[in-house]
Enzyme design. Sequence first.
Site, mmCIF file in Angstrom:
data_model
loop_
_atom_site.group_PDB
_atom_site.id
_atom_site.type_symbol
_atom_site.label_atom_id
_atom_site.label_comp_id
_atom_site.label_asym_id
_atom_site.label_seq_id
_atom_site.Cartn_x
_atom_site.Cartn_y
_atom_site.Cartn_z
ATOM 1 N N ARG A 7 0.825 -1.209 0.000
ATOM 2 C CA ARG A 7 0.000 0.000 0.000
ATOM 3 C C ARG A 7 0.850 1.246 0.000
ATOM 4 O O ARG A 7 1.939 1.259 0.540
ATOM 5 C CB ARG A 7 -0.882 0.045 1.255
ATOM 6 C CG ARG A 7 -2.006 -0.952 1.310
ATOM 7 C CD ARG A 7 -3.142 -0.612 0.363
ATOM 8 N NE ARG A 7 -3.491 0.795 0.333
ATOM 9 C CZ ARG A 7 -4.450 1.374 1.049
ATOM 10 N NH1 ARG A 7 -5.187 0.667 1.862
ATOM 11 N NH2 ARG A 7 -4.706 2.665 0.935
ATOM 12 N N ARG A 63 2.763 4.413 -15.929
ATOM 13 C CA ARG A 63 3.125 3.860 -17.238
ATOM 14 C C ARG A 63 4.239 4.645 -17.918
ATOM 15 O O ARG A 63 4.905 4.132 -18.815
ATOM 16 C CB ARG A 63 1.904 3.807 -18.145
ATOM 17 C CG ARG A 63 0.892 2.753 -17.761
ATOM 18 C CD ARG A 63 -0.149 2.570 -18.851
ATOM 19 N NE ARG A 63 -0.861 3.808 -19.121
ATOM 20 C CZ ARG A 63 -2.000 4.178 -18.532
ATOM 21 N NH1 ARG A 63 -2.549 3.400 -17.637
ATOM 22 N NH2 ARG A 63 -2.591 5.310 -18.853
ATOM 23 N N CYS A 75 -7.220 2.897 -12.719
ATOM 24 C CA CYS A 75 -7.612 3.982 -11.812
ATOM 25 C C CYS A 75 -9.098 3.879 -11.466
ATOM 26 O O CYS A 75 -9.905 3.414 -12.273
ATOM 27 C CB CYS A 75 -7.384 5.342 -12.470
ATOM 28 S SG CYS A 75 -5.672 5.780 -12.699
ATOM 29 N N GLU A 78 -12.105 6.722 -4.897
ATOM 30 C CA GLU A 78 -12.386 6.261 -3.538
ATOM 31 C C GLU A 78 -13.847 6.557 -3.206
ATOM 32 O O GLU A 78 -14.450 7.461 -3.787
ATOM 33 C CB GLU A 78 -11.533 7.029 -2.528
ATOM 34 C CG GLU A 78 -10.159 6.515 -2.284
ATOM 35 C CD GLU A 78 -10.094 5.148 -1.620
ATOM 36 O OE1 GLU A 78 -10.808 4.875 -0.624
ATOM 37 O OE2 GLU A 78 -9.302 4.351 -2.102
ATOM 38 N N ARG A 90 -4.285 6.991 -3.627
ATOM 39 C CA ARG A 90 -3.915 5.742 -2.958
ATOM 40 C C ARG A 90 -3.493 4.715 -4.001
ATOM 41 O O ARG A 90 -4.068 4.657 -5.088
ATOM 42 C CB ARG A 90 -5.093 5.195 -2.150
ATOM 43 C CG ARG A 90 -5.469 6.042 -0.948
ATOM 44 C CD ARG A 90 -6.746 5.489 -0.307
ATOM 45 N NE ARG A 90 -7.076 6.114 0.944
ATOM 46 C CZ ARG A 90 -7.824 7.220 1.062
ATOM 47 N NH1 ARG A 90 -8.304 7.830 -0.010
ATOM 48 N NH2 ARG A 90 -8.095 7.722 2.250
ATOM 49 N N TYR A 108 3.543 6.048 3.001
ATOM 50 C CA TYR A 108 2.574 7.146 3.104
ATOM 51 C C TYR A 108 3.343 8.458 3.091
ATOM 52 O O TYR A 108 4.284 8.630 3.878
ATOM 53 C CB TYR A 108 1.731 7.000 4.375
ATOM 54 C CG TYR A 108 0.849 5.775 4.298
ATOM 55 C CD1 TYR A 108 -0.434 5.866 3.780
ATOM 56 C CD2 TYR A 108 1.325 4.528 4.681
ATOM 57 C CE1 TYR A 108 -1.241 4.745 3.663
ATOM 58 C CE2 TYR A 108 0.535 3.402 4.562
ATOM 59 C CZ TYR A 108 -0.741 3.517 4.053
ATOM 60 O OH TYR A 108 -1.529 2.404 3.921
ATOM 61 N N ARG A 116 -2.393 5.920 8.111
ATOM 62 C CA ARG A 116 -1.972 4.696 8.797
ATOM 63 C C ARG A 116 -0.693 4.936 9.602
ATOM 64 O O ARG A 116 0.360 4.388 9.283
ATOM 65 C CB ARG A 116 -1.744 3.573 7.773
ATOM 66 C CG ARG A 116 -2.958 3.042 7.073
ATOM 67 C CD ARG A 116 -3.981 2.380 7.995
ATOM 68 N NE ARG A 116 -3.450 1.332 8.834
ATOM 69 C CZ ARG A 116 -3.462 0.027 8.515
ATOM 70 N NH1 ARG A 116 -3.990 -0.365 7.378
ATOM 71 N NH2 ARG A 116 -2.962 -0.861 9.340
#
Length: 121
Positions: A7, A63, A75, A78, A90, A108, A116
């Site tokens: 992540r 890419r 893509c 959220e 994200r 992050y 997080r």
Amino acid sequence: MSVRGIRGATTVEKDEAQEILKATEELVLEMAKVNRFDPEDIASVIVSTTVDVKAAFPAKAIRSIEGWTYVPVMCTHEIDVPGSMRKCIRVMMNVNIETKQSDIQHIYQNHAVQLRPDLQK
């Protein structure tokens, strides 16, 4: 070898194409560097943005990185939860890697470090 989910998240200050592409590139390159994998190890990448990030497709940045042309990237947006972080990008990478799940380093950046804090090393 196992497939591991790695992540990452970052934020942008403005919904501008150049800023979105730069932030995305910086994020994925750090994810690869810290976790020591090559583009050939990536099975797929899902990139999501909050609904206020729409000036560019973050996948274009991925890419466009040398050696990353054939990495499958998609893509999406959220879920727009009231009060959630704004201008956030994200990334979820599915990577073929020897690293144990507990040793994966999730990345992050910028304001996204608030998402997080428990995963920050």
